[in-house]
Design a protein around this motif. Structure first.
Motif, PDB file in Angstrom:
ATOM      1  N   PHE A   8      47.793  22.281 -12.672  1.00  0.00           N
ATOM      2  CA  PHE A   8      47.667  23.307 -11.628  1.00  0.00           C
ATOM      3  C   PHE A   8      49.035  23.753 -11.123  1.00  0.00           C
ATOM      4  O   PHE A   8      49.296  24.964 -11.002  1.00  0.00           O
ATOM      5  CB  PHE A   8      46.833  22.772 -10.465  1.00  0.00           C
ATOM      6  N   THR A   9      49.927  22.801 -10.807  1.00  0.00           N
ATOM      7  CA  THR A   9      51.237  23.176 -10.270  1.00  0.00           C
ATOM      8  C   THR A   9      52.061  23.953 -11.300  1.00  0.00           C
ATOM      9  O   THR A   9      52.824  24.847 -10.935  1.00  0.00           O
ATOM     10  CB  THR A   9      52.028  21.937  -9.811  1.00  0.00           C
ATOM     11  N   THR A  10      51.897  23.616 -12.581  1.00  0.00           N
ATOM     12  CA  THR A  10      52.619  24.344 -13.630  1.00  0.00           C
ATOM     13  C   THR A  10      52.124  25.776 -13.741  1.00  0.00           C
ATOM     14  O   THR A  10      52.916  26.714 -13.884  1.00  0.00           O
ATOM     15  CB  THR A  10      52.464  23.630 -14.987  1.00  0.00           C
ATOM     16  N   LEU A  11      50.813  25.949 -13.647  1.00  0.00           N
ATOM     17  CA  LEU A  11      50.247  27.294 -13.688  1.00  0.00           C
ATOM     18  C   LEU A  11      50.747  28.145 -12.526  1.00  0.00           C
ATOM     19  O   LEU A  11      50.960  29.356 -12.671  1.00  0.00           O
ATOM     20  CB  LEU A  11      48.717  27.230 -13.658  1.00  0.00           C
ATOM     21  N   GLN A  12      50.970  27.511 -11.375  1.00  0.00           N
ATOM     22  CA  GLN A  12      51.380  28.251 -10.190  1.00  0.00           C
ATOM     23  C   GLN A  12      52.880  28.506 -10.123  1.00  0.00           C
ATOM     24  O   GLN A  12      53.316  29.546  -9.629  1.00  0.00           O
ATOM     25  CB  GLN A  12      50.944  27.486  -8.921  1.00  0.00           C
ATOM     26  N   GLU A  13      53.697  27.570 -10.627  1.00  0.00           N
ATOM     27  CA  GLU A  13      55.130  27.640 -10.358  1.00  0.00           C
ATOM     28  C   GLU A  13      56.036  27.716 -11.579  1.00  0.00           C
ATOM     29  O   GLU A  13      57.206  28.080 -11.450  1.00  0.00           O
ATOM     30  CB  GLU A  13      55.553  26.412  -9.525  1.00  0.00           C
ATOM     31  N   SER A  59      44.371  34.512   4.127  1.00  0.00           N
ATOM     32  CA  SER A  59      43.793  35.451   3.163  1.00  0.00           C
ATOM     33  C   SER A  59      44.736  35.755   2.009  1.00  0.00           C
ATOM     34  O   SER A  59      44.306  36.297   0.987  1.00  0.00           O
ATOM     35  CB  SER A  59      43.405  36.761   3.864  1.00  0.00           C
ATOM     36  N   SER A  60      46.015  35.420   2.163  1.00  0.00           N
ATOM     37  CA  SER A  60      46.972  35.640   1.084  1.00  0.00           C
ATOM     38  C   SER A  60      46.800  34.540   0.042  1.00  0.00           C
ATOM     39  O   SER A  60      47.263  33.406   0.212  1.00  0.00           O
ATOM     40  CB  SER A  60      48.406  35.633   1.636  1.00  0.00           C
ATOM     41  N   SER A  61      46.123  34.860  -1.061  1.00  0.00           N
ATOM     42  CA  SER A  61      45.845  33.857  -2.089  1.00  0.00           C
ATOM     43  C   SER A  61      47.122  33.359  -2.753  1.00  0.00           C
ATOM     44  O   SER A  61      47.217  32.186  -3.128  1.00  0.00           O
ATOM     45  CB  SER A  61      44.900  34.438  -3.144  1.00  0.00           C
ATOM     46  N   VAL A  62      48.118  34.236  -2.885  1.00  0.00           N
ATOM     47  CA  VAL A  62      49.379  33.844  -3.511  1.00  0.00           C
ATOM     48  C   VAL A  62      50.057  32.754  -2.697  1.00  0.00           C
ATOM     49  O   VAL A  62      50.479  31.715  -3.222  1.00  0.00           O
ATOM     50  CB  VAL A  62      50.313  35.066  -3.665  1.00  0.00           C
ATOM     51  N   CYS A  63      50.172  32.979  -1.387  1.00  0.00           N
ATOM     52  CA  CYS A  63      50.830  31.993  -0.518  1.00  0.00           C
ATOM     53  C   CYS A  63      50.003  30.714  -0.404  1.00  0.00           C
ATOM     54  O   CYS A  63      50.556  29.606  -0.364  1.00  0.00           O
ATOM     55  CB  CYS A  63      51.059  32.590   0.873  1.00  0.00           C
TER      56      CYS A  63
END
Length: 289
Positions: free
Chosen positions: A212-217, A42-46
């Motif tokens: 996607f990975t750039t947006l996240q990290e 349920s942790s969307s961040v993780c």
């Protein structure tokens, strides 16, 4: 969900130490506990972080073979038709700069690993393109020049930190610009020639994954915009590949040449001239005397 958690926790709580250490280094201790020990998706961040890391590893794995079909295709055909040397030269230069920047900054290999494999494969392809074009000396010069560039980029006394940062910005622009010559070559040739569909579509998916990975990290708009631009250009190249698939649309150049020749000056020894017909390509261009 509780049933699944009950079934998985005995496994995740007893993972071998190397596996648990790897997963912890991948997503961090907090997300490791949330996702693998508590089995709480349920942790969307993780969850997004885990997906991003998995995509990054997948990109590196795919990059190790992404250009192999292109290399094999060139070897089997003995021709470089439809493959742009300028495109590979620009892309390789940009990747070489990025590789040196990441190495000198001490970033984790997982964040830039694909550049190593792509550079090696690009050098092979670029030299093959020159060799099959009868430019063996230029191929040797290209390899030597790239080696000198790489050595200079890795030495701080030659290329300082500030200059390397500027070059890193330029590398992003080179990566985007490298697609333009290939797109132009395909359009000019009226077909994809020896261009590998596997490489083209893998680049398309890889650039989308990097957005996607750039947006996240990565909190860097310049890097994000460069990946978005790369995705757009990769999409154009993929569209060309789909259009010319199995030779569809590949006779465009021949048709144009036939029409041009049919509209040229007629022989003075004949009162009528019959233009060469192009089967299935519109009305005849016969001129009546």
């Amino acid at each position: 969900m509780e049933v699944l958690r009950t079934a998985l926790q005995p496994v995740t709580h007893n993972l071998p130490e190397p596996v648990s250490d790897f997963l912890t280094s991948l997503v961090g201790l907090d997300c490791y506990r949330t996702l693998f020990l508590d089995i709480d998706p349920s942790s969307s961040v993780c969850l997004k972080l885990l997906i991003s890391k998995a995509l990054g590893i997948g990109i590196i794995a795919a990059s190790s073979i992404v250009k192999v079909p292109q290399i094999l295709k060139l070897l089997s055909s003995g021709s470089a038709q439809g493959v742009s040397f300028l495109s590979y030269a620009l892309e390789t230069t940009g990747y070489a700069i990025s590789l040196a920047y990441n190495v000198r900054q001490g970033f984790p290999f997982s964040t830039y690993g694909e550049t190593v494999f792509v550079v090696v494969q690009n050098v092979i392809i670029a030299t093959m393109v020159l060799r099959f074009s009868g430019k063996t000396k230029e191929a040797a010069g290209f390899v030597a020049g790239l080696a000198v560039l790489g050595g200079a980029l890795l030495r701080e006394e030659v290329v300082g930190v500030s200059l390397l940062s500027v070059l890193q910005v330029a590398a992003g622009l080179l990566g985007v610009a490298s697609k333009a010559p290939q797109i132009w070559t395909v359009w000019k040739e009226g077909g994809t020639g020896q261009l590998s569909a596997f490489a083209v579509f893998n680049y398309l998916l890889g650039s989308l994954a990097r957005v996607f990975t750039t947006l996240q990290e990565v909190d860097d708009k310049l890097i994000l915009y460069s990946f978005i631009a790369a995705f757009v250009l990769n999409a154009i190249l993929a569209a060309q590949m789909a259009y010319y698939w199995n030779g569809s649309g590949g006779n465009t150049k021949k048709v144009k040449e036939a029409i041009d020749s049919s509209e040229g000056p007629t022989s003075t020894g004949s009162s009528t001239a019959t233009a060469p017909s192009v089967k299935g390509k519109g009305p005849t261009t016969r001129r009546k005397g």
